[in-house]
Design a protein around this motif. Structure first.
Motif, PDB file in Angstrom:
ATOM      1  N   TYR A 211      44.828  43.056  42.222  1.00 14.83           N
ATOM      2  CA  TYR A 211      44.404  42.933  40.821  1.00 14.83           C
ATOM      3  C   TYR A 211      43.118  42.115  40.713  1.00 14.83           C
ATOM      4  O   TYR A 211      42.189  42.481  39.987  1.00 14.83           O
ATOM      5  CB  TYR A 211      45.503  42.275  39.984  1.00 14.83           C
ATOM      6  N   TYR A 212      43.080  41.014  41.447  1.00 15.60           N
ATOM      7  CA  TYR A 212      41.910  40.132  41.381  1.00 15.60           C
ATOM      8  C   TYR A 212      40.690  40.784  42.042  1.00 15.60           C
ATOM      9  O   TYR A 212      39.566  40.623  41.562  1.00 15.60           O
ATOM     10  CB  TYR A 212      42.227  38.794  42.051  1.00 15.60           C
ATOM     11  N   GLU A 213      40.919  41.515  43.129  1.00 15.39           N
ATOM     12  CA  GLU A 213      39.796  42.191  43.782  1.00 15.39           C
ATOM     13  C   GLU A 213      39.191  43.261  42.871  1.00 15.39           C
ATOM     14  O   GLU A 213      37.966  43.396  42.786  1.00 15.39           O
ATOM     15  CB  GLU A 213      40.272  42.814  45.095  1.00 15.39           C
ATOM     16  N   ALA A 214      40.057  44.016  42.194  1.00 11.94           N
ATOM     17  CA  ALA A 214      39.561  45.038  41.269  1.00 11.94           C
ATOM     18  C   ALA A 214      38.829  44.403  40.091  1.00 11.94           C
ATOM     19  O   ALA A 214      37.777  44.899  39.652  1.00 11.94           O
ATOM     20  CB  ALA A 214      40.728  45.882  40.760  1.00 11.94           C
ATOM     21  N   ALA A 215      39.357  43.283  39.582  1.00 11.55           N
ATOM     22  CA  ALA A 215      38.711  42.599  38.464  1.00 11.55           C
ATOM     23  C   ALA A 215      37.363  42.022  38.874  1.00 11.55           C
ATOM     24  O   ALA A 215      36.397  42.043  38.102  1.00 11.55           O
ATOM     25  CB  ALA A 215      39.621  41.494  37.933  1.00 11.55           C
ATOM     26  N   TRP A 223      37.867  32.953  34.206  1.00 10.03           N
ATOM     27  CA  TRP A 223      38.670  32.776  32.989  1.00 10.03           C
ATOM     28  C   TRP A 223      39.273  34.101  32.532  1.00 10.03           C
ATOM     29  O   TRP A 223      40.427  34.160  32.127  1.00 10.03           O
ATOM     30  CB  TRP A 223      37.819  32.169  31.886  1.00 10.03           C
ATOM     31  N   GLN A 224      38.493  35.189  32.613  1.00 13.12           N
ATOM     32  CA  GLN A 224      39.000  36.499  32.219  1.00 13.12           C
ATOM     33  C   GLN A 224      40.122  36.955  33.151  1.00 13.12           C
ATOM     34  O   GLN A 224      41.112  37.556  32.694  1.00 13.12           O
ATOM     35  CB  GLN A 224      37.857  37.525  32.212  1.00 13.12           C
ATOM     36  N   GLN A 225      39.994  36.653  34.431  1.00 14.53           N
ATOM     37  CA  GLN A 225      41.064  36.995  35.371  1.00 14.53           C
ATOM     38  C   GLN A 225      42.337  36.209  35.070  1.00 14.53           C
ATOM     39  O   GLN A 225      43.446  36.748  35.120  1.00 14.53           O
ATOM     40  CB  GLN A 225      40.601  36.735  36.804  1.00 14.53           C
ATOM     41  N   PHE A 226      42.161  34.925  34.755  1.00 22.66           N
ATOM     42  CA  PHE A 226      43.337  34.110  34.420  1.00 22.66           C
ATOM     43  C   PHE A 226      43.997  34.604  33.137  1.00 22.66           C
ATOM     44  O   PHE A 226      45.228  34.713  33.071  1.00 22.66           O
ATOM     45  CB  PHE A 226      42.912  32.647  34.257  1.00 22.66           C
ATOM     46  N   LYS A 227      43.184  34.912  32.133  1.00 22.79           N
ATOM     47  CA  LYS A 227      43.704  35.313  30.832  1.00 22.79           C
ATOM     48  C   LYS A 227      44.375  36.682  30.867  1.00 22.79           C
ATOM     49  O   LYS A 227      45.424  36.881  30.230  1.00 22.79           O
ATOM     50  CB  LYS A 227      42.562  35.302  29.815  1.00 22.79           C
ATOM     51  N   ASN A 228      43.785  37.629  31.595  1.00 20.66           N
ATOM     52  CA  ASN A 228      44.245  39.010  31.543  1.00 20.66           C
ATOM     53  C   ASN A 228      45.117  39.433  32.721  1.00 20.66           C
ATOM     54  O   ASN A 228      45.772  40.471  32.651  1.00 20.66           O
ATOM     55  CB  ASN A 228      43.039  39.960  31.468  1.00 20.66           C
ATOM     56  N   ILE A 229      45.133  38.629  33.785  1.00 19.05           N
ATOM     57  CA  ILE A 229      45.960  38.976  34.953  1.00 19.05           C
ATOM     58  C   ILE A 229      47.015  37.911  35.212  1.00 19.05           C
ATOM     59  O   ILE A 229      48.221  38.186  35.193  1.00 19.05           O
ATOM     60  CB  ILE A 229      45.075  39.167  36.212  1.00 19.05           C
ATOM     61  N   THR A 230      46.546  36.678  35.463  1.00 18.91           N
ATOM     62  CA  THR A 230      47.474  35.616  35.877  1.00 18.91           C
ATOM     63  C   THR A 230      48.489  35.291  34.788  1.00 18.91           C
ATOM     64  O   THR A 230      49.705  35.283  35.042  1.00 18.91           O
ATOM     65  CB  THR A 230      46.688  34.348  36.252  1.00 18.91           C
ATOM     66  N   LEU A 231      48.006  35.015  33.592  1.00 19.41           N
ATOM     67  CA  LEU A 231      48.904  34.565  32.522  1.00 19.41           C
ATOM     68  C   LEU A 231      49.945  35.609  32.139  1.00 19.41           C
ATOM     69  O   LEU A 231      51.140  35.280  32.047  1.00 19.41           O
ATOM     70  CB  LEU A 231      48.073  34.148  31.306  1.00 19.41           C
ATOM     71  N   PRO A 232      49.573  36.880  31.914  1.00 16.48           N
ATOM     72  CA  PRO A 232      50.612  37.867  31.585  1.00 16.48           C
ATOM     73  C   PRO A 232      51.659  38.046  32.680  1.00 16.48           C
ATOM     74  O   PRO A 232      52.853  38.192  32.391  1.00 16.48           O
ATOM     75  CB  PRO A 232      49.806  39.159  31.368  1.00 16.48           C
ATOM     76  N   LEU A 233      51.232  38.026  33.945  1.00 15.29           N
ATOM     77  CA  LEU A 233      52.177  38.221  35.040  1.00 15.29           C
ATOM     78  C   LEU A 233      52.991  36.969  35.352  1.00 15.29           C
ATOM     79  O   LEU A 233      53.969  37.043  36.102  1.00 15.29           O
ATOM     80  CB  LEU A 233      51.425  38.679  36.291  1.00 15.29           C
TER      81      LEU A 233
END
Length: 317
Positions: A211-215, A223-233
């Motif tokens: 997920y992070y590699e694609a982002a 911040w966008q990775q944390f908000k849209n990937i880390t936090l929801p999961l």
């Protein structure tokens, strides 16, 4: 000759025909389910003896004037509840209880998540740092309270000894009603911060790096990775931490007894410490039971509300 051998073989009494799968009777699901249901019996018995019966007995006692020791008790109806809701100290105690519960939950989850994100990265002494953060969890809350009491106490406290070395007046932090509640919340947060960190670490390690590699390829910032990937999961981990922290914080007892004993006056009392003092010091078990029922309702309403809300967020994520 070959035909005769085949016929002899088929008619031999020592050879039994192979049974088809259709002739084998399937195991009855109802019978199997009946045996599985018996496994619930020990759990039901234990819950009835140690949870349901004491709770119902506490509700019954709250309608009496029992002193906690006498063999007799008198029925007084709603007098304890009227006394509880008309006593102005009750609302101060409820406010303190909410600060201990909600305040500890916010701090433990916020700081615990930061620690987990930091210690999830490759760095030197990562394992040692995780151990240091988690170590306070294994200490008894009563002992932890006394450790911080000797730090914050007015006479002979290590913090005041340091302050006086620089020419300042010693501070009576534990005797200040505006400060001592927050000091207790801080100590509770410090001690159980490691549990939140470990749960968040487990959640972070369960998130695929793809997920992070694609982002990153799409140009997403940290911040966008944390908000849209880390936090929801991480919402399942957040659900566990929030509910556990709320329940433990709302029934906080040991640290309060060690640091302030609920004082000065009612300034740092929680519902659990007030119940303890009513029962053992004032021999007012009926009123203590009424406060216990109020604490039970507060914990159930707040924790269930948080659980239902966060469960819905898990589905949306």
């Amino acid at each position: 000759m070959q035909e005769e051998e085949v016929n002899n073989t088929s008619s031999s009494p020592h050879l039994k025909p192979v049974e088809s799968s259709e002739s084998q009777k399937p195991v009855s699901k109802k019978k199997r389910g009946f045996h599985i249901n018996w496994l619930y019996v020990p759990v039901i018995i234990l819950m009835s003896v140690f949870i349901i019966y004491p709770f119902l007995n506490g509700v019954r006692i709250s309608f009496t004037n029992w002193n906690g020791y006498s063999q007799t008790m008198n029925w007084i109806g709603l007098d304890n509840y009227i006394r509880m809701f008309t006593d102005p100290n009750t609302w101060l105690i409820v406010k303190n209880t909410l600060i201990y519960g909600i305040g500890s939950t916010i701090l433990q989850n916020g700081i615990g998540l930061l620690y987990a994100i930091l210690l999830n990265k490759s760095m030197k002494f990562r394992a040692v740092t995780r151990t240091i953060v988690y170590l306070p969890v294994i200490i008894s809350p009563l002992i932890m309270g006394y450790i911080w009491y000797f730090i914050f106490q007015y006479n002979g406290g290590s913090l005041n000894d340091i302050i006086t070395l620089f020419g300042f007046e010693p501070a009576n932090l534990l005797g200040n009603p505006d400060v001592n509640v927050w000091l207790i919340t801080f100590v509770n947060t410090y001690q159980f911060l490691g549990i939140a960190m470990i749960i968040y670490l487990a959640g972070l390690q369960g998130i695929s790096k793809d997920y992070y590699e694609a982002a990153t390829l799409d140009g997403a910032s940290s911040w966008q990775q944390f908000k849209n990937i880390t936090l929801p999961l991480l919402i399942p981990s957040i659900t566990i931490n929030v509910v556990i922290n709320l329940i433990n914080g709302l029934k906080l007892f040991d640290v309060i007894i060690a640091m302030t004993n609920g004082g000065p006056g009612y300034a740092s009392q929680s519902l659990s410490t007030m119940m303890y003092q009513l029962y053992f010091a004032r021999q007012d078990a009926g009123y203590a039971a009424a406060l216990g029922n109020l604490m039970f309702l507060i914990i159930v309403i707040i924790s269930l509300t948080a659980l239902i809300y966060l469960r819905r967020k898990e589905v949306e994520a």
